[in-house]
Design a protein around this motif. Structure first.
Motif, PDB file in Angstrom:
ATOM      1  N   ASP A 100       1.537  15.536  -2.632  1.00 51.84           N
ATOM      2  CA  ASP A 100       1.182  14.328  -1.865  1.00 51.84           C
ATOM      3  C   ASP A 100       0.026  14.625  -0.906  1.00 51.84           C
ATOM      4  OD1 ASP A 100       3.264  12.840  -3.009  1.00 51.84           O
ATOM      5  OD2 ASP A 100       4.664  13.363  -1.405  1.00 51.84           O
ATOM      6  N   ALA A 101       0.109  15.779  -0.234  1.00 50.90           N
ATOM      7  CA  ALA A 101      -0.909  16.124   0.755  1.00 50.90           C
ATOM      8  C   ALA A 101      -2.278  16.278   0.103  1.00 50.90           C
ATOM      9  CB  ALA A 101      -0.519  17.405   1.489  1.00 50.90           C
ATOM     10  N   TYR A 102      -2.322  16.937  -1.065  1.00 54.09           N
ATOM     11  CA  TYR A 102      -3.601  17.068  -1.760  1.00 54.09           C
ATOM     12  C   TYR A 102      -4.083  15.713  -2.281  1.00 54.09           C
ATOM     13  CZ  TYR A 102      -4.066  22.141  -1.519  1.00 54.09           C
ATOM     14  OH  TYR A 102      -4.244  23.424  -1.068  1.00 54.09           O
ATOM     15  N   ALA A 103      -3.165  14.847  -2.659  1.00 53.34           N
ATOM     16  CA  ALA A 103      -3.548  13.502  -3.088  1.00 53.34           C
ATOM     17  C   ALA A 103      -4.152  12.716  -1.931  1.00 53.34           C
ATOM     18  CB  ALA A 103      -2.344  12.764  -3.665  1.00 53.34           C
ATOM     19  N   ILE A 104      -3.608  12.892  -0.728  1.00 48.91           N
ATOM     20  CA  ILE A 104      -4.159  12.237   0.464  1.00 48.91           C
ATOM     21  C   ILE A 104      -5.561  12.766   0.739  1.00 48.91           C
ATOM     22  CG2 ILE A 104      -3.895  11.998   2.967  1.00 48.91           C
ATOM     23  CD1 ILE A 104      -0.807  12.172   2.440  1.00 48.91           C
ATOM     24  N   PRO A 106       0.673  13.492   9.814  1.00 50.26           N
ATOM     25  CA  PRO A 106       1.223  12.718   8.691  1.00 50.26           C
ATOM     26  C   PRO A 106       2.687  13.021   8.416  1.00 50.26           C
ATOM     27  CG  PRO A 106      -0.982  13.464   8.161  1.00 50.26           C
ATOM     28  CD  PRO A 106      -0.617  14.119   9.464  1.00 50.26           C
ATOM     29  N   THR A 107       3.098  14.287   8.618  1.00 54.89           N
ATOM     30  CA  THR A 107       4.489  14.634   8.347  1.00 54.89           C
ATOM     31  C   THR A 107       5.450  14.015   9.355  1.00 54.89           C
ATOM     32  OG1 THR A 107       4.136  16.722   9.545  1.00 54.89           O
ATOM     33  CG2 THR A 107       3.985  16.786   7.139  1.00 54.89           C
ATOM     34  N   ASP A 108       4.929  13.598  10.523  1.00 56.77           N
ATOM     35  CA  ASP A 108       5.767  12.890  11.486  1.00 56.77           C
ATOM     36  C   ASP A 108       5.859  11.403  11.155  1.00 56.77           C
ATOM     37  OD1 ASP A 108       6.154  15.212  12.869  1.00 56.77           O
ATOM     38  OD2 ASP A 108       4.995  14.640  14.641  1.00 56.77           O
ATOM     39  N   VAL A 109       4.838  10.896  10.486  1.00 55.59           N
ATOM     40  CA  VAL A 109       4.760   9.459  10.207  1.00 55.59           C
ATOM     41  C   VAL A 109       5.402   9.096   8.873  1.00 55.59           C
ATOM     42  CG1 VAL A 109       3.179   7.505   9.903  1.00 55.59           C
ATOM     43  CG2 VAL A 109       2.648   9.302  11.583  1.00 55.59           C
ATOM     44  N   TYR A 110       5.224   9.979   7.890  1.00 53.03           N
ATOM     45  CA  TYR A 110       5.694   9.685   6.532  1.00 53.03           C
ATOM     46  C   TYR A 110       6.722  10.726   6.107  1.00 53.03           C
ATOM     47  CZ  TYR A 110       1.472   6.871   6.734  1.00 53.03           C
ATOM     48  OH  TYR A 110       0.505   5.984   7.121  1.00 53.03           O
ATOM     49  N   ASP A 111       7.877  10.274   5.701  1.00 49.45           N
ATOM     50  CA  ASP A 111       8.973  11.168   5.335  1.00 49.45           C
ATOM     51  C   ASP A 111       8.762  11.773   3.948  1.00 49.45           C
ATOM     52  OD1 ASP A 111      10.306  10.591   7.706  1.00 49.45           O
ATOM     53  OD2 ASP A 111      11.386   8.889   6.821  1.00 49.45           O
ATOM     54  N   ASP A 112       9.268  13.001   3.809  1.00 48.68           N
ATOM     55  CA  ASP A 112       9.388  13.646   2.501  1.00 48.68           C
ATOM     56  C   ASP A 112       8.062  13.849   1.786  1.00 48.68           C
ATOM     57  OD1 ASP A 112      12.214  13.638   2.811  1.00 48.68           O
ATOM     58  OD2 ASP A 112      12.276  11.566   2.093  1.00 48.68           O
ATOM     59  N   LEU A 113       6.994  14.091   2.537  1.00 50.32           N
ATOM     60  CA  LEU A 113       5.723  14.413   1.898  1.00 50.32           C
ATOM     61  C   LEU A 113       5.829  15.761   1.184  1.00 50.32           C
ATOM     62  CD1 LEU A 113       2.940  13.489   4.496  1.00 50.32           C
ATOM     63  CD2 LEU A 113       3.566  12.252   2.426  1.00 50.32           C
ATOM     64  N   THR A 114       5.208  15.873   0.021  1.00 57.85           N
ATOM     65  CA  THR A 114       5.148  17.125  -0.724  1.00 57.85           C
ATOM     66  C   THR A 114       3.732  17.679  -0.670  1.00 57.85           C
ATOM     67  OG1 THR A 114       4.528  16.094  -2.814  1.00 57.85           O
ATOM     68  CG2 THR A 114       6.898  16.231  -2.300  1.00 57.85           C
ATOM     69  N   LEU A 115       3.567  18.921  -1.149  1.00 60.25           N
ATOM     70  CA  LEU A 115       2.233  19.511  -1.186  1.00 60.25           C
ATOM     71  C   LEU A 115       1.320  18.706  -2.108  1.00 60.25           C
ATOM     72  CD1 LEU A 115       0.399  21.800  -0.223  1.00 60.25           C
ATOM     73  CD2 LEU A 115       1.211  23.167  -2.163  1.00 60.25           C
ATOM     74  N   MET A 118       0.849  -1.192   0.000  1.00 59.51           N
ATOM     75  CA  MET A 118       0.000   0.000   0.000  1.00 59.51           C
ATOM     76  C   MET A 118       0.890   1.248   0.000  1.00 59.51           C
ATOM     77  SD  MET A 118      -2.913   1.163   2.763  1.00 59.51           S
ATOM     78  CE  MET A 118      -3.786  -0.369   2.571  1.00 59.51           C
ATOM     79  N   ASP A 119       0.628   2.196  -0.912  1.00 60.65           N
ATOM     80  CA  ASP A 119       1.503   3.362  -0.997  1.00 60.65           C
ATOM     81  C   ASP A 119       1.192   4.366   0.111  1.00 60.65           C
ATOM     82  OD1 ASP A 119      -0.716   4.861  -1.774  1.00 60.65           O
ATOM     83  OD2 ASP A 119      -0.252   4.717  -3.900  1.00 60.65           O
ATOM     84  N   VAL A 120       2.043   5.382   0.205  1.00 56.68           N
ATOM     85  CA  VAL A 120       1.946   6.348   1.292  1.00 56.68           C
ATOM     86  C   VAL A 120       0.615   7.089   1.260  1.00 56.68           C
ATOM     87  CG1 VAL A 120       2.893   8.517   2.150  1.00 56.68           C
ATOM     88  CG2 VAL A 120       4.428   6.628   1.591  1.00 56.68           C
ATOM     89  N   VAL A 121       0.145   7.481   0.074  1.00 61.79           N
ATOM     90  CA  VAL A 121      -1.108   8.224  -0.037  1.00 61.79           C
ATOM     91  C   VAL A 121      -2.260   7.412   0.549  1.00 61.79           C
ATOM     92  CG1 VAL A 121      -2.816   9.131  -1.656  1.00 61.79           C
ATOM     93  CG2 VAL A 121      -0.395   9.658  -1.973  1.00 61.79           C
ATOM     94  N   LYS A 122      -2.363   6.145   0.173  1.00 60.07           N
ATOM     95  CA  LYS A 122      -3.451   5.302   0.678  1.00 60.07           C
ATOM     96  C   LYS A 122      -3.317   5.070   2.178  1.00 60.07           C
ATOM     97  CE  LYS A 122      -4.390   2.798  -3.615  1.00 60.07           C
ATOM     98  NZ  LYS A 122      -4.415   1.466  -4.267  1.00 60.07           N
ATOM     99  N   ARG A 123      -2.097   4.863   2.648  1.00 54.68           N
ATOM    100  CA  ARG A 123      -1.903   4.630   4.073  1.00 54.68           C
ATOM    101  C   ARG A 123      -2.258   5.863   4.886  1.00 54.68           C
ATOM    102  NH1 ARG A 123       4.123   2.915   4.254  1.00 54.68           N
ATOM    103  NH2 ARG A 123       3.776   3.089   6.515  1.00 54.68           N
ATOM    104  N   ALA A 124      -1.791   7.029   4.450  1.00 54.96           N
ATOM    105  CA  ALA A 124      -2.073   8.258   5.192  1.00 54.96           C
ATOM    106  C   ALA A 124      -3.562   8.582   5.162  1.00 54.96           C
ATOM    107  CB  ALA A 124      -1.263   9.414   4.615  1.00 54.96           C
ATOM    108  N   ALA A 125      -4.203   8.382   4.023  1.00 54.09           N
ATOM    109  CA  ALA A 125      -5.647   8.600   3.938  1.00 54.09           C
ATOM    110  C   ALA A 125      -6.380   7.664   4.881  1.00 54.09           C
ATOM    111  CB  ALA A 125      -6.126   8.411   2.500  1.00 54.09           C
TER     112      ALA A 125
END
Length: 262
Positions: A35-39, A24-33, A1-8
């Motif tokens: 990525d955040a909108y995708a979540i 989410p920024t504490d749990v998943y490294d190197d999130l971008t803007l 499962m990718d980061v977007v699906k896991r964070a969502a």
């Protein structure tokens, strides 16, 4: 499962468990803007698959002070679902929220679609059918509101609920920049402000939203509600509270957390 699906999944799980999650920024490294909108969008699509309807958008981080605090130079946006809307002064179940706060806004109801990029203030004003006094209930699924820009974007811009007033007002009947607001909680004045705090005018937030969504291939639809941003700082609320906002030229709107369901 990718980061977007896991964070969502983490954020959606907060609704079911009734417990906020780590940022989410504490749990998943190197999130971008992006990525955040995708979540954010992954959650919205899951809600839509279960029957929810998108009824509008909200703009956040319109306060210069808040943008400075988070070290960003632009607002963010979130989706408003049909389940988020509450009637003026009708009982609201405070238990459906995790960490609710209430903030007053001037809501726009669109009479025609608005699609960017390239939308001007004149085009945005022409697309608005009327304005309404509104209270937004913001609610963070992130523990203790310890959010960065990316955390709040992933969390649907901390969207929780919306209470709309019942007195439609055309834009030419009010000066959006100078419209003042008094915010009361349980009958006591807690804050005052003017709508110029919202990017100089709430209309500027609508322009920003239309153009930003347009860059992502999304247009605003006729009949949709746009919340352009808070006039004053959000005030925390809990079961038993009643919050009322009085707007010059627009009237009043009340969020009532005293219902039996609370």
């Amino acid at each position: 499962m990718d980061v977007v699906k896991r964070a969502a999944g983490d954020l959606i799980g907060a609704y079911a468990s009734g417990r906020p999650v780590d940022p989410p920024t504490d749990v998943y490294d190197d999130l971008t803007l992006d990525d955040a909108y995708a979540i954010q969008l992954a959650q919205i699509e899951e809600f839509r698959a279960k029957g929810a309807r998108v009824k509008g958008h909200k703009v956040g981080l319109t306060s210069a002070a808040m943008r400075r605090q988070l070290g960003v130079d632009q607002p963010d946006y979130g989706h408003l679902l049909d389940s988020m809307f509450h009637l003026d002064a009708a009982p609201i179940d405070a238990g459906r929220f995790l960490q609710p706060r209430v903030e007053p806004e001037i809501a726009f109801v669109l009479g025609r679609p608005l699609a960017g990029p390239g939308v001007t203030a004149a085009e945005a004003a022409a697309a608005v059918e009327f304005a309404l006094p509104a209270l937004e209930i913001i609610d963070s699924r992130v523990r203790d509101w310890k959010i960065t820009l990316l955390d709040t974007v992933a969390d649907n811009a901390s969207s929780g609920g919306v209470v709309l007033g019942t007195r439609p007002v055309p834009l030419d009947a009010v000066d959006l920049r100078l419209t003042g607001c008094l915010l009361y909680r349980d009958g006591e004045l807690v804050d005052t402000g003017a709508a110029a705090a919202v990017l100089g005018s709430p209309l500027n937030a609508l322009v920003w939203l239309a153009n930003t969504l347009g860059e992502r291939g999304v247009s605003l639809e006729a009949g949709h509600v746009v919340l352009p941003g808070a006039i004053v700082a959000a005030t925390p609320v809990s079961a038993g509270d009643v919050v009322t906002a009085e707007f010059a030229g627009l009237g009043t709107v009340t969020a009532n957390f005293r219902g039996a369901a609370c």
